[in-house]
Enzyme design. Structure first.
Site, PDB file in Angstrom:
ATOM      1  N   SER A  27       0.811  -1.223   0.000  1.00  0.00           N
ATOM      2  CA  SER A  27       0.000   0.000   0.000  1.00  0.00           C
ATOM      3  C   SER A  27       0.844   1.273   0.000  1.00  0.00           C
ATOM      4  O   SER A  27       0.327   2.354  -0.277  1.00  0.00           O
ATOM      5  CB  SER A  27      -0.977   0.008   1.171  1.00  0.00           C
ATOM      6  OG  SER A  27      -0.298   0.143   2.399  1.00  0.00           O
ATOM      7  N   LYS A  64       0.641   3.399   7.115  1.00  0.00           N
ATOM      8  CA  LYS A  64       0.157   4.411   6.175  1.00  0.00           C
ATOM      9  C   LYS A  64       0.751   5.769   6.547  1.00  0.00           C
ATOM     10  O   LYS A  64       1.313   5.960   7.618  1.00  0.00           O
ATOM     11  CB  LYS A  64      -1.377   4.543   6.229  1.00  0.00           C
ATOM     12  CG  LYS A  64      -2.165   3.298   5.906  1.00  0.00           C
ATOM     13  CD  LYS A  64      -2.183   2.992   4.440  1.00  0.00           C
ATOM     14  CE  LYS A  64      -3.084   1.828   4.101  1.00  0.00           C
ATOM     15  NZ  LYS A  64      -2.560   0.526   4.431  1.00  0.00           N
TER      16      LYS A  64
END
Length: 111
Positions: A27, A64
């Protein structure tokens, strides 16, 4: 190149709250943080906008980019891969920043 480098001294500021982990997933691939990389995480640091963080959200850990939205009074966890959607974190979520990413260690040649 000169001298030797002590990785403990270079990479770890707070040894009691610093951990190493291996990235699983892609990601953050477009930010250069790839599956298999080793990351250095410091749990004693408070997350600031644009820090990469290990966060605990609704029973799962994720890595993230952290952003706080002053207008909506919420946090966003931003992936760096078009195949993933940002995660909006509100008061309804079980959420905490577990640690802040401080270094990335990459393996360039498989042994």
């Amino acid at each position: 190149l000169s001298g030797t480098i002590d990785l403990n001294r270079e990479l770890i500021r707070h040894k009691e709250t610093t951990f190493l982990a291996r990235v699983s997933g892609n990601s953050l691939h477009d930010a250069g943080i790839c599956d298999g990389d080793i990351i250095v995480i410091d749990k004693s640091l408070e997350a600031k906008n644009r820090d990469f963080v290990v966060a605990f959200v609704d029973g799962e850990f994720t890595l993230k980019e952290f952003r706080y939205d002053e207008v909506e009074k919420c946090a966003w966890l931003i992936p760096h891969n078009k195949d993933y959607e940002p995660i909006k974190v509100t008061e309804e979520n079980e959420f905490r920043v577990w640690g802040v990413l401080t270094y990335i260690i990459k393996q360039l040649r498989r042994l």
